[in-house]
Enzyme design. Sequence first.
Site, PDB file in Angstrom:
ATOM      1  N   SER A 131       0.868  -1.187   0.000  1.00 44.34           N
ATOM      2  CA  SER A 131       0.000   0.000   0.000  1.00 44.34           C
ATOM      3  C   SER A 131       0.903   1.235   0.000  1.00 44.34           C
ATOM      4  CB  SER A 131      -0.862  -0.004   1.262  1.00 44.34           C
ATOM      5  OG  SER A 131      -0.020   0.145   2.388  1.00 44.34           O
ATOM      6  N   ASP A 191      -0.654  -1.451  -4.337  1.00 44.36           N
ATOM      7  CA  ASP A 191      -2.037  -1.629  -3.889  1.00 44.36           C
ATOM      8  C   ASP A 191      -2.638  -0.258  -3.545  1.00 44.36           C
ATOM      9  OD1 ASP A 191      -4.271  -3.167  -3.111  1.00 44.36           O
ATOM     10  OD2 ASP A 191      -3.594  -3.233  -1.017  1.00 44.36           O
ATOM     11  N   HIS A 192      -3.803   0.038  -4.073  1.00 43.65           N
ATOM     12  CA  HIS A 192      -4.512   1.298  -3.780  1.00 43.65           C
ATOM     13  C   HIS A 192      -3.679   2.555  -4.031  1.00 43.65           C
ATOM     14  CE1 HIS A 192      -8.104  -0.634  -2.187  1.00 43.65           C
ATOM     15  NE2 HIS A 192      -7.311  -1.473  -1.542  1.00 43.65           N
ATOM     16  N   GLU A 213     -10.432   0.313  -9.862  1.00 42.23           N
ATOM     17  CA  GLU A 213     -11.591  -0.035  -9.029  1.00 42.23           C
ATOM     18  C   GLU A 213     -12.795   0.827  -9.379  1.00 42.23           C
ATOM     19  OE1 GLU A 213     -10.818  -0.688  -4.871  1.00 42.23           O
ATOM     20  OE2 GLU A 213     -12.762   0.100  -4.262  1.00 42.23           O
ATOM     21  N   HIS A 232     -11.157  -7.328  -3.186  1.00 37.50           N
ATOM     22  CA  HIS A 232     -10.456  -6.697  -2.050  1.00 37.50           C
ATOM     23  C   HIS A 232     -11.178  -7.090  -0.769  1.00 37.50           C
ATOM     24  CE1 HIS A 232      -7.600  -3.717  -3.866  1.00 37.50           C
ATOM     25  NE2 HIS A 232      -8.194  -4.221  -4.929  1.00 37.50           N
ATOM     26  N   GLY A 233     -10.510  -6.862   0.344  1.00 32.22           N
ATOM     27  CA  GLY A 233     -11.160  -7.135   1.636  1.00 32.22           C
ATOM     28  C   GLY A 233     -11.526  -8.595   1.776  1.00 32.22           C
ATOM     29  N   ALA A 234     -10.620  -9.492   1.351  1.00 34.31           N
ATOM     30  CA  ALA A 234     -10.976 -10.916   1.275  1.00 34.31           C
ATOM     31  C   ALA A 234     -10.464 -11.749   2.454  1.00 34.31           C
ATOM     32  CB  ALA A 234     -10.467 -11.498  -0.040  1.00 34.31           C
ATOM     33  N   ASN A 239      -7.341 -10.363  -2.444  1.00 31.53           N
ATOM     34  CA  ASN A 239      -6.448  -9.515  -1.636  1.00 31.53           C
ATOM     35  C   ASN A 239      -6.558  -9.818  -0.142  1.00 31.53           C
ATOM     36  OD1 ASN A 239      -5.912  -8.201  -4.029  1.00 31.53           O
ATOM     37  ND2 ASN A 239      -6.145  -6.159  -3.163  1.00 31.53           N
ATOM     38  N   THR A 262      -5.281  -8.338   6.330  1.00 32.60           N
ATOM     39  CA  THR A 262      -5.673  -8.478   7.739  1.00 32.60           C
ATOM     40  C   THR A 262      -5.311  -9.860   8.323  1.00 32.60           C
ATOM     41  OG1 THR A 262      -7.444  -6.880   7.438  1.00 32.60           O
ATOM     42  CG2 THR A 262      -7.665  -8.395   9.289  1.00 32.60           C
TER      43      THR A 262
HETATM   44  P1  13P Z   1      -8.321  -7.379   4.113  1.00 34.02           P
HETATM   45  O1  13P Z   1      -8.391  -6.228   5.062  1.00 34.02           O
HETATM   46  O2  13P Z   1      -9.612  -8.151   4.121  1.00 34.02           O
HETATM   47  O3  13P Z   1      -7.164  -8.275   4.360  1.00 34.02           O
HETATM   48  O4  13P Z   1      -8.174  -6.772   2.631  1.00 34.02           O
HETATM   49  C1  13P Z   1      -6.914  -6.386   2.140  1.00 34.02           C
HETATM   50  C2  13P Z   1      -6.991  -5.655   0.847  1.00 34.02           C
HETATM   51  O5  13P Z   1      -8.011  -5.565   0.193  1.00 34.02           O
HETATM   52  C3  13P Z   1      -5.754  -5.006   0.362  1.00 34.02           C
HETATM   53  O6  13P Z   1      -5.966  -4.277  -0.801  1.00 34.02           O
HETATM   54  O1  G3H Z   2      -6.138  -2.175   1.398  1.00 30.81           O
HETATM   55  C1  G3H Z   2      -5.784  -1.934   2.542  1.00 30.81           C
HETATM   56  C2  G3H Z   2      -4.591  -2.585   3.100  1.00 30.81           C
HETATM   57  O2  G3H Z   2      -4.942  -3.375   4.195  1.00 30.81           O
HETATM   58  C3  G3H Z   2      -3.506  -1.588   3.387  1.00 30.81           C
HETATM   59  O3  G3H Z   2      -3.544  -1.025   4.659  1.00 30.81           O
HETATM   60  O4  G3H Z   2      -2.657   1.336   4.368  1.00 30.81           O
HETATM   61  O5  G3H Z   2      -2.530   0.170   6.587  1.00 30.81           O
HETATM   62  O6  G3H Z   2      -1.065  -0.551   4.703  1.00 30.81           O
HETATM   63  P1  G3H Z   2      -2.390   0.051   5.099  1.00 30.81           P
HETATM   64 ZN    ZN Z   3      -7.886  -3.337  -0.893  1.00 30.92          ZN
END
Ligand code: 13P
Ligand code: G3H
Ligand code: ZN
Length: 301
Positions: free
Chosen positions: A50, A82-83, A134, A208-210, A251, A254
Amino acid sequence: MILKSGKEILEKAKQNGYAVGAFNFSNLEQLKAILLACEEMKSDVIVQTSPSAIKYMGIDVVVPMVESIAKNLSISVCLNLDHGKDFDLVKQCIDMGYTNVMIDASDLPFEQNVELTKKCVDYAHEHNVSVEAELGSLKGVEDEVVAKESVYTNPKLAKEFVEKTGVDSLAVSIGTSHGAYKFKGESHLDIERLKEIKSQIDIPFVLHGASSVSDELKSMFIASGGEIGNAKGVSNQNLIESIKNGICKVNVDTDLRIAFTTGIRECLKDKTIFNPRDYLLKGMDMIKEEVKRKVGILNMK
Ligand code: 13P
Ligand code: G3H
Ligand code: ZN
């Protein structure tokens, strides 16, 4: 080239009906644990940073660190931003050697999202780097305060977005959110919406958020002394269903954060320990187990 593009890895997954794990890292230990676990599983992998992870590590060290481990592995490895939120960071990552970039302009109005995404695609493709974008937003809709339609990906707009931008993969919003607290009740995804998106667009989709935040992982976290309240992630069944319907990149951040912290906290119960290698190795072991569990699910048919 040591690292492979996201397109190469994801098109193979799309053709063969499985998903590739895309795991976030912020340090050498997390990165090494992810790559070694995937090598053991003989599974291609995407590792990603990120913008805040890049700020934490310093962009100069990221590419050499990934390349120096990946060059000794038999699997294909892609390094993804990422993002990414702006063109400058996207360009910087491409110039440094990232092989996939995500431009996340999903907060912007549709036309501005198209414009910024297209600018990133043009630059990336000139450098043989693939792009994820996205459409829709990953906010939870648990309270039903926000209407689904304003948050989840609209299939018709998605088709127009992909045609106008030329992106290689698309992150869709179908009910997940980032972090450990995704659902108040049971895990549920809008698979019908995903099917409709898939009927319109022929590129790999990204979930994402998986993270699963499994009961097993939560129990280990709590046993180590952690507190995690009513955390709830995406069920394995929901993940498998989404992969059957076009999700090719999953992705996960967490779950690995929880695993790493659990290993370290468990180890530090021994109050005589003060060598960082002792507890970091325990964190790495926990990440490896979690990655292997996840990769097993992503390859189920
Ligand atoms: P989680 O918070 O579910 O692990 O998602 C991570 C994510 O989407 C990173 O881009
Ligand atoms: O997409 C989100 C990721 O969990 C990144 O989180 O900005 O704390 O590195 P972070
Ligand atoms: Zn994400």
